[in-house]
Each structure stands twice: as structure tokens, then as C-alpha cells.
Design an enzyme around this catalytic site. Sequence first.
Site, PDB file in Angstrom:
ATOM      1  N   ARG B   7       0.792  -1.278   0.053  1.00 51.18           N
ATOM      2  CA  ARG B   7      -0.046  -0.041  -0.015  1.00 51.18           C
ATOM      3  C   ARG B   7       0.796   1.248   0.027  1.00 51.18           C
ATOM      4  NH1 ARG B   7      -2.118   0.203   6.261  1.00 51.18           N
ATOM      5  NH2 ARG B   7      -0.755  -1.242   7.161  1.00 51.18           N
ATOM      6  N   SER B  34      -5.208   4.381   6.305  1.00 53.91           N
ATOM      7  CA  SER B  34      -4.917   3.015   6.098  1.00 53.91           C
ATOM      8  C   SER B  34      -4.707   2.420   4.654  1.00 53.91           C
ATOM      9  CB  SER B  34      -6.131   2.137   6.585  1.00 53.91           C
ATOM     10  OG  SER B  34      -5.851   0.724   6.406  1.00 53.91           O
ATOM     11  N   GLU B  55     -19.389   2.243   0.294  1.00 53.41           N
ATOM     12  CA  GLU B  55     -18.618   1.755  -0.933  1.00 53.41           C
ATOM     13  C   GLU B  55     -19.416   1.767  -2.232  1.00 53.41           C
ATOM     14  OE1 GLU B  55     -19.236   0.396   2.175  1.00 53.41           O
ATOM     15  OE2 GLU B  55     -17.312   0.796   3.096  1.00 53.41           O
ATOM     16  N   PHE B  80     -14.686  -4.965   1.181  1.00 50.96           N
ATOM     17  CA  PHE B  80     -15.894  -3.878   0.858  1.00 50.96           C
ATOM     18  C   PHE B  80     -15.998  -3.375  -0.540  1.00 50.96           C
ATOM     19  CE2 PHE B  80     -14.175  -3.079   5.561  1.00 50.96           C
ATOM     20  CZ  PHE B  80     -14.794  -3.894   6.005  1.00 50.96           C
ATOM     21  N   HIS B 106      -5.712  -4.667   1.836  1.00 51.19           N
ATOM     22  CA  HIS B 106      -6.027  -5.507   2.683  1.00 51.19           C
ATOM     23  C   HIS B 106      -6.463  -6.835   2.201  1.00 51.19           C
ATOM     24  CE1 HIS B 106      -4.973  -2.343   5.343  1.00 51.19           C
ATOM     25  NE2 HIS B 106      -5.513  -2.936   6.502  1.00 51.19           N
ATOM     26  N   ASP B 114      -7.614  -8.635  12.490  1.00 50.21           N
ATOM     27  CA  ASP B 114      -8.880  -8.514  12.400  1.00 50.21           C
ATOM     28  C   ASP B 114      -9.894  -9.618  11.972  1.00 50.21           C
ATOM     29  OD1 ASP B 114      -8.825  -5.488  13.107  1.00 50.21           O
ATOM     30  OD2 ASP B 114      -8.711  -4.957  10.772  1.00 50.21           O
ATOM     31  N   ARG B 164      -1.658  -5.408   3.543  1.00 45.26           N
ATOM     32  CA  ARG B 164      -1.506  -4.806   4.539  1.00 45.26           C
ATOM     33  C   ARG B 164       0.082  -4.784   5.361  1.00 45.26           C
ATOM     34  NH1 ARG B 164      -1.706  -5.566  10.221  1.00 45.26           N
ATOM     35  NH2 ARG B 164      -2.443  -3.872  11.573  1.00 45.26           N
TER      36      ARG B 164
END
Lengths: 272, 321
Positions: B7, B34, B55, B80, B106, B114, B164
Site C-alpha cells: 500500500r 490505512s 462503498e 468492501f 488488505h 482483524d 497490509r
Amino acid sequence: MRPDLQELKFLCKEVRRDIVRMTHAAGSGHPGGSLSAVELLVGLYFARMRHDAQRPEWAERDRFILSKGHAAPVLYSVLARAGYFPVEELLTLRQLGSRLQGHPHMLALPGLDNSSGSLGQGLSQANGLALAARLNQMDYRVYCLLGDGELQEGQVWEAAMTAAHYKLDNVCAIVDYNGLQIDGSVEDVIGLAPLDKKWAAFNWHVINIDGHDLEQVLAAYDEAATVRDKPTVILAKTVKGKGISFMEDVAGWHGKAPNDDELAKALAELAN
Amino acid sequence: MIKKPTRDGYGNALLMLGESNPDVVVLDADLAMSTRTNWFWEKYPDRFFDIGIAEQDMLGTAAGLAMGGKIPFATTYGVFIAGRAWDQIRTTICYANLNVKIVGAHGGISVGPDGATHQALEEIALMRVLPNMQMIVPCDAVETQKATLAAAAIPGPVYIRLTREPTPIFTSEEDEWHFGRANLLRSGSDVTIIGCGPILYEALLAADQLAQQGVSCRVINMHTIKPLDEAAILAAARETGAIVTVEEHQVNAGLGGAIAEVLVKNYPVPVEMVGIKDTFGESGNPDDLAVKYGLTKKNIMAAALRALERKWVRRGDLYRD
């Protein structure tokens, strides 16, 4: 030269005849929710929108986003009558190889500003176009036609928040408030009332009109264009199947084509 | 070994695009810190739109921006964006072939603590089935930067999958990189490992260790999932006769599935698949999860040996009892 009111009314009848002819020829399609939106679209394309059938890709044209994609017949008719493609092509609706897909496919036909059919997605597209206008320093307006039943889709309210948050006063949503959806009355299925208060609570400028009164329709578009820092929604009270006695206010005409007898009856009622 | 999350490569590339291309705009759905889109946001606030936790609306808005001539990068977590907003991607974006870049952060089980809800394991399957969609799964931060810059220049929808955790940087700025063309990471003749994403580093470790055991492994970085570099796959099948697919994603309909489709239609050879096997993930630290879900160097080595054995059996070089 913009047509006068009489000419617009004549065009509305012409478009209604197109809609029943097209759906009859196709043997399927959505006459009810197309007939209810006739004045709303005729008012836009023949009296208020800045557009040019000779230049469908003109960057500064006003945009029309059809969110309730099943009303494709009314849009196709209006586009053909406005000169985007030959009127004769209307009768190819829904046939194999036709540019007139059952729901609008923007890559297939000139004049279409979006593809739709899965409900609830148009207002977000309108917002994006409005943001692009702002970034590109263009003054085009973006109109978006939604069905009332369609407002049950959550994405519409996400987009309603976004438009208000970004103060998109170049967005004008129009709700074809005909009160019916496939399973029956909108209020019986999942009620929307009080719809004006809902939009107002989402920080929109709300205009209530009779969606079949052309003068009210045009006045609403004019009022929307004067509003600053807020998007406008026109709640246009309409009658599903408007103009054809046996189709009016009958949910069953949402997605059913007229047969030969019904076509003849409808055309007789729509005669000048 | 320098480690960075992919990322970060995305965030850097957006900064470069912000400078070089005024039409590039960025959207996020409340995860800008993030996903690293906040770097662009700070520098180009007028071209950044936070759409909030919405989204579906974000993708529709991005579509509208593309209709208006912009090059939007819509970004949030993979579950998402690819999952929740799939119909928006299908009907609004792909059907109209709009120039929207869709970036899912992610990806993979290495998201870790998570848990399953946030560990996207399905994006390759969900995106590659869509007509007009193109897809890149970069393997490190350097490649992510190249992929992002390339995506801005490619017309039509492109999905980029990000991860991530900080992961090893094993490609370099100077390496040639072309959208749609696989990169050879190791030459080899006995078996070919074809992978995508940061897990390719494990594949390289596996290939090195197998080399010490006398097994010559080709390793291919299949960074572009769609269009898939079929020529590289078929050359590997012809020349090495055994294939191992490696991905941090469901193997069913994932990279493994995609490669199997190509081979079955053209040149069937034994295929072993390393990846997630039809299960959800769970909370845990990324290293422990990799062990539990079979995504380590050891798993890749074992798969390579199984593929090799199947090749020998098939050729009659080896007979089972």
C-alpha cells in the site's frame, strides 16, 4: 427554437404512442413506468437541457442519467424524436442485435449518458459527473431520473448524503412518484412517506409538482437551476401507465407488453 | 532485506500521478490513513473525495467522474470494494467500460488480527469473471508503484490488489515491467511456480532451497491476472511439465483456477495449488496464519515435489506400487 407548450404536449402524445408500439413489438418491456415519465423527459430534452443530437459526446452538454433503467422505452423515444437515431429503429427494442437493449447500454447507442438496469446506482453517477464539472470548470447540469420504488435501495440515500455534503447544486434528481412497484403499492411494500421530509432532512431543496403538468415540470427545472449550494429533488407526482385508461394506476403494467387489441385501444386513446 | 507494505507503493504512485496528471482524482471510503490515499489527500485536497462509509456510492461517484473525463482511483479494503460493491462494479463500471481504477487494500489472510471479515480472499475470482475488467496483483511496494502508474495510463477498469503487512522488496525500479506480461524471477527446467502478490517471496525461498536439493524451479511473477499471460503459462507447461500456483487467495477461481483453465484448454500438465482451500480465515498474527493455512515456503516446496512426482508418474519415469 424551443417548442411551445402545445408542441410539447403533441410530442408527449407521440412519445406515448412510441412507448406502446415499441413494447408491443418487443413483446415485453416496461410501459407503465415509461408512460409516467413522459412529460418529465420531454420537458428536459425539448425545452430545458443543453444538448445537441449531432454531437452526442459534446463535453459541455447537460447530462441525463436514467437511474430507473427499465424506463428505457421513454428515453429511447425521446432520443429518437430529438434526432439521435432514426425513429424507425425504435421498433427494434429488445431484439437480438438491436442498439436498443432492454435496459440502456451506453456503449451501444448515441445519446445515452449511462448504463443502468440494476436499480439505485444512477444518483451516485450523477454526483460524479457533477464533481467532474466542478473540477473541469464546466457549467453543465446533471439530471437524474429515479423511480419511487427505487428509493428503497440504500445506495440512493448514500448518494443523497454525498450530493448534499459536496453542495452539488448542479445535480437535479427527479423522482417519478407514481406510487406503484412490481409487488403493489409502494406504501404497502416498503413505505416512503413522508418523502419530501426525507429529502429535506438530507439537506436537499425539494420541489413538489404534478409530473404530468408540463408548465409545472418546466417551472421546477427553472427553479432547480437557481438553487445554490444544495442539490434539488423534484418529487413529481405521476400516474403509472398515464395516458392509457386501462394501464393507469395498475401495477400489473409495470413489466408487461400490450397485445394486439390492447395496442389498438391504446393508440385510439392516444389519437390526436 | 527491506520490507514495506505494498500500500505504500500505491500511496507513492498516487503522489507521482497527482503531480503528472491533473485528471487523476482519488476517492476513499473512510480508510484513507490505512490505504495511504491520505498522502494524496494532503497534497491535492481538491482532487480527493472522501465518500464516507458508503462503498457502493463511492464506486458510482467514481464512475460519474470517469464519465466526466477524470481518472478516478476508488480505494478501500478489498472485501468492501470487490465484495460489497460488486454489482456497482459490474453494471455501472464494467458494462459501460468506464475508466475507473478500483484499488482493494488488505487483500489476503495476512491482514491478521482483524479476522475473517477483513481478510479479502475472493477478489481475484470476483474481478476476473467480469468482462472489460483488468487486474493486477503486485508482489512488493516497488512493483505496486509501477502497476499504479501503468493503471492510470490503461483505458478501462483496472483492479489493483494491495496488502497490509510490510513485505520484502525483491523487485527493483530497473526491472522491466509491462502490464499483461509475466516476469521471470528464476529460470528452471523441472517445475514452474507461478504466483502473484507478496507470497512470491516465499516461492523464491522455496525455489532456492529446492535448487540445493537438485530440483530446478522456474518462478514466474504473474502480476497481471487479467489479461493473463497465457504464452508464459504454456511455455512453462511445455518446458517444465509441472506447475505450482501460489496465491494468498482462494485457489478456487483464483490464480490457481485461472491457470488451470488455460492449461486444460491447451496443454494439460500436473498442477498443484498453494493458497486458501475453500475456507474463511481467522484472527491471528500473519506468520502463524501463514503456517496454519499452508502458505509458507515449506508448503510451496512440498507442492513442487508433488507436481514433479506426478509429472514423472505421467511420463512413466516413476511407477507407484
